[in-house]
Design an enzyme around this catalytic site. Structure first.
Site, mmCIF file in Angstrom:
data_model
loop_
_atom_site.group_PDB
_atom_site.id
_atom_site.type_symbol
_atom_site.label_atom_id
_atom_site.label_comp_id
_atom_site.label_asym_id
_atom_site.label_seq_id
_atom_site.Cartn_x
_atom_site.Cartn_y
_atom_site.Cartn_z
ATOM 1 N N TYR A 1 19.660 -21.497 2.307
ATOM 2 C CA TYR A 1 19.649 -20.104 1.915
ATOM 3 C C TYR A 1 20.225 -19.951 0.537
ATOM 4 C CZ TYR A 1 20.601 -15.127 1.731
ATOM 5 O OH TYR A 1 20.493 -13.681 1.388
ATOM 6 N N SER B 1 -9.353 18.662 -13.512
ATOM 7 C CA SER B 1 -8.576 18.520 -14.480
ATOM 8 C C SER B 1 -7.870 19.698 -15.143
ATOM 9 C CB SER B 1 -9.700 18.126 -15.860
ATOM 10 O OG SER B 1 -9.081 18.386 -17.053
ATOM 11 N N THR C 1 -26.646 -7.724 -11.231
ATOM 12 C CA THR C 1 -25.973 -8.791 -11.511
ATOM 13 C C THR C 1 -25.574 -8.388 -13.236
ATOM 14 O OG1 THR C 1 -27.740 -10.111 -12.128
ATOM 15 C CG2 THR C 1 -26.954 -10.559 -9.931
ATOM 16 N N HIS C 2 -24.398 -8.754 -13.710
ATOM 17 C CA HIS C 2 -24.043 -8.573 -15.005
ATOM 18 C C HIS C 2 -24.235 -7.142 -15.319
ATOM 19 C CE1 HIS C 2 -24.464 -12.834 -15.864
ATOM 20 N NE2 HIS C 2 -25.697 -12.744 -15.068
ATOM 21 N N LYS D 1 -14.673 19.207 -14.306
ATOM 22 C CA LYS D 1 -14.158 17.725 -13.919
ATOM 23 C C LYS D 1 -13.897 17.617 -12.408
ATOM 24 C CE LYS D 1 -13.516 14.541 -16.420
ATOM 25 N NZ LYS D 1 -12.860 13.319 -17.136
ATOM 26 N N GLU E 1 -9.202 5.636 -8.215
ATOM 27 C CA GLU E 1 -8.613 4.868 -9.593
ATOM 28 C C GLU E 1 -7.019 4.555 -9.092
ATOM 29 O OE1 GLU E 1 -10.087 7.519 -13.056
ATOM 30 O OE2 GLU E 1 -9.146 8.312 -11.796
ATOM 31 N N SER F 1 22.106 -4.492 -0.133
ATOM 32 C CA SER F 1 20.784 -4.567 0.383
ATOM 33 C C SER F 1 20.358 -3.418 1.118
ATOM 34 C CB SER F 1 20.078 -5.719 0.814
ATOM 35 O OG SER F 1 20.867 -6.614 1.872
HETATM 36 N N1 ARG Z 1 21.414 -9.360 3.049
HETATM 37 C C1 ARG Z 1 21.024 -10.726 3.071
HETATM 38 C C2 ARG Z 1 19.475 -11.029 2.862
HETATM 39 O O1 ARG Z 1 18.776 -10.263 2.902
HETATM 40 C C3 ARG Z 1 21.568 -11.572 4.299
HETATM 41 C C4 ARG Z 1 21.874 -12.817 4.653
HETATM 42 C C5 ARG Z 1 22.908 -12.986 3.729
HETATM 43 N N2 ARG Z 1 23.321 -14.459 3.849
HETATM 44 C C6 ARG Z 1 24.339 -15.013 3.101
HETATM 45 N N3 ARG Z 1 24.843 -16.036 3.339
HETATM 46 N N4 ARG Z 1 25.037 -14.383 2.210
HETATM 47 O O2 ARG Z 1 19.274 -12.189 2.247
#
Ligand code: ARG
Length: 600
Positions: free
Chosen positions: A318, A278, A156-157, A284, A291, A24
């Site tokens: 977790y 455009s 409205t509408h 334009k 948007e 990550s």
């Molecule tokens: N990179 C992990 C996360 O974002 C950190 C926690 C990892 N915990 C574990 N038990 N592997 O969630």
């Protein structure tokens, strides 16, 4: 790269694809500084509780400060081999500080670590978004104020309904944004408790002090259940919800502004700064900014649903699924931030076309309700008044006419109750000002709401000044020392937030006298011995220390010995009273008071 930090029980390396799939670091590096702050608080606690030595604490903090510098200056090399930000930092810390660094993860798991970092980030993100909401609110109020009496058809509408003030229409968005700010204050509150110390899920057998890390990191409370602490992402979902709803409001405003700026409506002229041309049609001017705001609402809804689905049916505590939380969060944060900034720009730079508004008000029998109300006020039951008005509209419509061209004699044919004063009732400005019920469109009511808006904004700003403060928590006593030698004041440079120069000082320990606390803190931070201690003033305000509500007892301290920075101080210096650097907390005011007292 050497062994993985959790590699002990493994005999095979993860496959290349697994390594990338699991990592990550590409996005959670945004948590780097929160991770460092968290680790500093953690090791200070470990040494205070005698779980690690003071010397190890010093080494670890030193290493972490160096890593913070490396990250700030772009010298830190992030590696997917170390999976995430927590292990990247720990790896580097071990490189820098060896065995001492291997103690940083005592009484901690990545589970409570990531939950803590994420909450620190989420709190700051909420504050940042609220600031931007306030920015847009101010832009809206300014625009409303400068177009106070401009009239437009209300719909409205998407059909002409009743005349309203443009400022009234604008202030509707102010209300939405006030609710949005409230939602973000809500997510701030949900994020404001510290999971640190929950460890993997069950707490720890080490004699830790969760209260200390909680306070040091500026959390209002510590989470009460270690299982929930590491598996709760409600604060993130709340943030994603708040972002989604806020974007919905911005998208509705975008849609209205897009419509109102078409040649069909012609009410609004968007600034060229927020439009594009455009590539083929030279005439334009496209409302791309608006948007995009409307379009990006889609991803904000998506992020909310996405995290809700990730969390659904996850067994406690977790699970790695939860790693999916951060990208959603970062994306929503960045997006809503941009949306608010761009919308502020659009609102601040647009202009209205009074003439088209006035032409439009003549269309669609926009004061028909006023005619019906007129009849009802003359004693005709409203349903019947409604019917009579409908007949008048039908009569005029069939000959392509409107209220302006109809004569009173013609109108009287439909009801005896109609008198000569009817024409006044059918003028848009009279219609508007007659709607003087609370929250209505009359100038008086809108003027009142605009005044109230200034108070709302002030209140929001006031609440933002207490970001890390638990409103319910009682204040903490602290001490500060004014040390003067040959006309110069001794200041320390703080190692921790808030950084910068300040008087030496710190919190009074439980059961300690204020005099003892000031002598102790002074010794710790400067090495000086206090030989004379005289109380100066007491300073108390929820704002003086952004981390916690403090009461500071300030002492003038006579000292002996040579000063050298230590403990929480990275540097110290003697300053002339009229050549002070920028000071943390309210120390400028304290020193100013001190100077005035001395002059008397
Ligand atoms: N990179 C992990 C996360 O974002 C950190 C926690 C990892 N915990 C574990 N038990 N592997 O969630």
């Amino acid at each position: 790269m050497s062994d993985r930090l959790w590699g002990g029980r493994f005999s095979k390396k993860p496959s290349e694809i697994m390594k990338l799939f699991n990592a990550s670091i590409s996005y959670d590096k945004r948590l780097a500084h929160d991770d460092i702050d968290q680790s500093i608080a953690h090791v200070k606690m470990l040494s205070k509780c005698k779980i690690i030595s003071d010397a190890d604490k010093e080494k670890i903090i030193d290493g972490l400060m160096q890593i913070a510098d490396e990250i700030r200056s772009g010298k830190f090399s992030f590696s997917v081999d170390d999976e995430d930000i927590h292990m990247n930092i720990e790896r580097r810390l071990i490189e820098l500080k060896g065995d001492a660094a291997k103690k940083v993860h005592t009484a901690r798991s990545r589970n409570d670590q990531v939950a803590t970092d994420f909450r620190l980030f989420a709190k700051k993100a909420s504050i940042e978004v609220i600031k931007n909401i306030i920015g847009l609110q101010k832009a809206i109020v300014r625009l409303a104020e400068s177009n106070l009496s401009l009239m437009m058809p209300g719909f409205t509408h998407l059909q002409h309904a009743q005349p309203i003030l443009v400022s009234h229409w604008l202030m509707a968005y102010f209300e939405m944004l006030t609710r949005d700010a409230e939602q973000f204050f809500g997510s701030l509150k949900l994020a404001d408790s510290s999971p640190l110390g929950a460890c993997a899920l069950a707490g720890t057998s080490f004699p830790i002090d969760r209260n200390y890390t909680q306070r040091t990191l500026g959390f209002a409370a510590s989470s009460g259940n270690s299982i929930d602490a590491v598996s709760d992402r409600d604060f993130a979902i709340s943030f994603l919800y708040a972002s989604a709803v806020c974007s919905m409001h911005l998208s509705r405003l975008s849609e209205e502004l897009i419509l109102f700026s078409t040649s069909e409506f012609g009410f609004v002229r968007l600034s060229e700064e927020y439009s594009t041309g455009s590539s083929i049609m030279p005439q334009k001017r496209n409302p791309d900014a608006l948007e995009l705001i409307r379009g990006k609402t889609g991803r904000l809804y998506g992020n909310l649903v996405s995290l809700l689905v990730v969390m659904k049916a996850l067994p406690l505590a977790y699970d790695k699924d939860m790693q999916e939380d951060k990208e959603r969060f970062f994306d929503s944060f960045d997006t809503i931030h941009d949306l608010l900034q761009v919308m502020s720009g659009v609102v601040s730079s647009l202009s209205f076309d009074k003439q088209t508004f006035n032409l439009s008000l003549k269309k669609g029998f926009i004061t028909a309700t006023d005619l019906a109300d007129y009849l009802a006020k003359k004693g005709i039951p409203f349903r019947q008044a409604h019917k009579i008005t409908g007949e008048i509209v039908k009569y005029l419509e069939s000959s392509g006419r409107d209220f302006e061209t109809v004569s009173i004699a013609e109108l009287k044919k439909f009801s005896d109750a109609i008198d000569d004063d009817i024409k006044d009732y059918l003028l848009p400005e009279n219609s508007i000002n007659s709607r003087n019920s609370y929250g209505g469109t009359s100038s008086e009511q809108v003027g009142f709401q605009i005044k109230k808006a200034a108070e709302t904004i002030k209140e929001e700003e006031q609440r933002l000044k207490l970001p890390f403060l638990n409103y319910k928590r009682s204040p903490k006593p602290a001490v500060d020392a004014i040390v003067e030698r040959s006309g110069k004041i001794l200041l320390i440079k703080r190692k921790y937030e808030p950084y910068g120069w300040a008087l030496p000082g710190g919190f009074i320990e439980y059961g300690e006298s204020a005099e003892k606390a000031v002598a102790r803190e002074l010794k710790e931070e400067t090495g000086l011995d206090a030989i004379g201690i005289k109380q100066f003033h007491v300073y108390s305000s929820p704002q003086r220390d952004e981390r916690v509500h403090t009461i500071s007892i300030v002492f003038v301290v006579e000292t002996s010995g040579d000063a050298a920075a230590d403990d929480d101080a990275s540097e110290l210096k003697w300053f002339l009273e009229d050549d002070l650097p920028h000071l943390a907390f309210d120390h400028k005011k304290i020193l100013n008071d001190y100077r005035l007292t001395n002059k008397l």
